[in-house]
Design a protein around this motif. Structure first.
Motif, PDB file in Angstrom:
ATOM      1  N   LYS A  64       0.767  -1.251   0.000  1.00  0.00           N
ATOM      2  CA  LYS A  64       0.000   0.000   0.000  1.00  0.00           C
ATOM      3  C   LYS A  64       0.794   1.294   0.000  1.00  0.00           C
ATOM      4  N   GLU A  65       2.106   1.241   0.007  1.00  0.00           N
ATOM      5  CA  GLU A  65       2.833   2.511   0.149  1.00  0.00           C
ATOM      6  C   GLU A  65       3.655   2.934  -1.063  1.00  0.00           C
ATOM      7  N   MET A  66       3.726   2.095  -2.108  1.00  0.00           N
ATOM      8  CA  MET A  66       4.653   2.435  -3.192  1.00  0.00           C
ATOM      9  C   MET A  66       4.050   3.442  -4.173  1.00  0.00           C
ATOM     10  N   PHE A 111      10.233   7.606  -0.885  1.00  0.00           N
ATOM     11  CA  PHE A 111       8.828   7.957  -1.121  1.00  0.00           C
ATOM     12  C   PHE A 111       7.904   6.824  -0.682  1.00  0.00           C
ATOM     13  N   ARG A 112       6.955   7.149   0.177  1.00  0.00           N
ATOM     14  CA  ARG A 112       5.965   6.145   0.575  1.00  0.00           C
ATOM     15  C   ARG A 112       4.617   6.832   0.709  1.00  0.00           C
ATOM     16  N   TYR A 113       3.596   6.171   0.163  1.00  0.00           N
ATOM     17  CA  TYR A 113       2.252   6.714   0.249  1.00  0.00           C
ATOM     18  C   TYR A 113       1.682   6.349   1.607  1.00  0.00           C
ATOM     19  N   GLU A 114       1.914   7.223   2.590  1.00  0.00           N
ATOM     20  CA  GLU A 114       1.496   6.951   3.964  1.00  0.00           C
ATOM     21  C   GLU A 114       0.565   8.059   4.418  1.00  0.00           C
ATOM     22  N   ARG A 115      -0.036   7.868   5.601  1.00  0.00           N
ATOM     23  CA  ARG A 115      -0.832   8.942   6.175  1.00  0.00           C
ATOM     24  C   ARG A 115       0.136   9.901   6.856  1.00  0.00           C
ATOM     25  N   GLY A 119       6.721  13.566  11.810  1.00  0.00           N
ATOM     26  CA  GLY A 119       7.782  12.583  11.601  1.00  0.00           C
ATOM     27  C   GLY A 119       7.448  11.520  10.561  1.00  0.00           C
ATOM     28  N   ARG A 120       6.361  11.704   9.826  1.00  0.00           N
ATOM     29  CA  ARG A 120       5.984  10.719   8.803  1.00  0.00           C
ATOM     30  C   ARG A 120       5.507  11.473   7.564  1.00  0.00           C
ATOM     31  N   PHE A 121       6.202  11.306   6.481  1.00  0.00           N
ATOM     32  CA  PHE A 121       5.917  12.067   5.279  1.00  0.00           C
ATOM     33  C   PHE A 121       5.823  11.124   4.078  1.00  0.00           C
TER      34      PHE A 121
HETATM   35 MG    MG Z   1       6.528   2.286   7.850  1.00  0.00          MG
END
Ligand code: MG
Ligand code: ATP
Length: 415
Positions: A64-66, A111-115, A119-121
């Protein structure tokens, strides 16, 4: 037209933040050099397969993050979510597998498709190291020692603790996996939805769950320690003994599992309580199966990656940039002279700001805002006399100085 916005999860590094990032990167690179790690830079995007298979299709990153896209030539490419797979790909593409051990340091955006949250981008930056071709525990000890040294050099070792675990060799891991599946299968009704899914795909990851229900179940889950074969147990003991010998404190965390599929033996994280939920600043471990998974020879590997944003938030204010000298030319002849004088002073290593435009008061206010150490005022009278007025902005003292003596006089002012 509505104002243009940055894409969600990205941020501009304004100079003050950029300076913090640069400090982290430079300290890390200098420390890495002490251990013989050389800097490498791999592309920011790769064919998707470089990441998908090695990282594992059931990991959060791949599932889910790529950032995947098809480029104009129809190629499936991905913005790199981490750099270990890219470094291994580079080793294989450049035919470096015969020159082991290989020791690389990197620094760059991931690069990660995260919420997004503190500290999280979605675009973030990592420093990291990879040591390839050394199956002995010395390699694990060295990369951890390097990580510790960087945290020390950044002045944050006191706020960060090293957690250590072993995931054993593939044989031990398979045994443990079986035990976990049996344990969790008997408690399916109480598992979170995410963990039910992990039970099918990546049961070790359940141990990493933050869900309160899962945490209760995890508390009594079988311990890896009971499933380690002798070789794995011995390897871990040697890593621990080495760390102790060089005075690196750690605490064992049997629940520490890393997100990626390719880890074996040592797994570790440097964690802090100073950043809220995003407490892991550095994470890594041994990945002996990875190179082979990517089509290379059997080759050991161990490394870590650390989030620059998280480290940059923890460090003290980096040393301020050098204070400039401001040139304040008054009149057209002075403007012309100021251009060449600025270059001369820069040749002498001074930081020089041209006062650009406005009346003298305005330019002096700007010098003040820049935190300038000195101002050099150039007017028609001074030029005629071959001098400039040098004003010490800390003391307010001002004197006429022959142009040729300016570099030396400024040097003296800076001390
Ligand atoms: Mg993680
Ligand atoms: P987390 O549990 O915080 O999601 P992770 O296990 O996904 O971390 P790794 O893949 O091990 O993280 O990456 C190593 C380090 O990179 C992390 O410890 C963290 O400092 C940093 N990092 C990872 N993802 C992000 C992100 N989205 N934004 C900022 N930093 C990140």
């Amino acid at each position: 037209m509505p104002a243009l916005q940055p894409a969600r999860g990205t941020q501009d590094l304004l100079p003050e933040t950029a300076r913090r990032h640069r400090r982290v990167g430079e300290v890390a690179r200098d420390c890495a050099a002490l251990y013989g790690f050389a800097e490498i830079a791999t592309p920011i995007f790769e064919f998707t397969e470089v990441f998908s298979r090695p990282i594992g299709e059931h990991t959060d990153i791949v599932s889910k993050e790529m950032y995947n896209f098809t480029d104009r030539g129809g190629e499936e490419v991905t913005l790199r979510p981490e750099n270990t797979a890219g470094v291994v790909r580079a080793v294989l593409s450049n035919g470096l597998t015969q020159s082991t051990p290989l020791k690389f340091f990197y620094n760059g955006p991931m690069f990660r498709y995260e919420r997004p949250q503190k500290g999280r981008f979605r675009q973030f930056h990592q420093i990291g190291v990879e040591l390839l071709g050394v199956p002995q525990p010395q390699a694990d000890i060295e990369v951890i020692a390097l990580g510790q040294r960087i945290l020390d050099a950044l002045g944050i070792a006191g706020n960060v603790a090293l957690e250590l675990n072993t995931l054993g060799d593939p044989e031990s891991r398979a045994e443990y996996r079986k035990a976990l599946v049996a344990y969790f299968s008997a408690r399916k009704a109480d598992l979170s939805e995410d963990s039910l899914r992990r039970l099918e795909t990546n049961p070790l990851r359940i141990l990493d769950s933050k869900d309160t229900g899962d945490l209760r179940i995890n508390a009594d889950a079988p311990s890896f320690d009971d499933y380690l074969n002798e070789g794995s147990r011995d390897f871990f003991l040697r890593v621990r003994a080495g760390l102790e010998r060089i005075g690196i404190a750690y605490r064992l965390n049997p629940r520490l599992v890393r997100g990626l599929d390719y880890y074996t033996h040592t797994a570790f994280e440097f964690v802090t309580t100073d950043l809220g939920a995003q407490g892991t600043v550095m994470g890594g471990g041994r990945y002996d199966g990875l190179v082979e998974t990517m089509g290379g020879p059997a080759m050991a590997g161990v490394g870590w990656a650390a989030g620059i944003e998280r480290l940059a938030m923890l460090i003290a204010e980096p040393p301020a940039p050098r204070r400039p000298v401001v040139l304040v030319p008054i009149g057209e002849a002075a403007e012309t002279l100021a251009l060449t004088l600025a270059e001369t002073l820069r040749n002498a290593g001074l930081v020089v700001e041209l006062g650009y435009s406005g009346n003298v008061q305005r330019r002096m206010r700007r010098a003040d805002r820049l935190g300038a150490r000195a101002a050099v005022l150039l007017g028609d009278d001074e030029i005629a006399a071959g001098t400039a007025s040098l004003r010490d902005l800390d003391s307010g003292a001002q004197s006429a100085v022959p142009l040729g003596e300016l570099p030396a006089r400024l040097d003296a002012l800076y001390g």
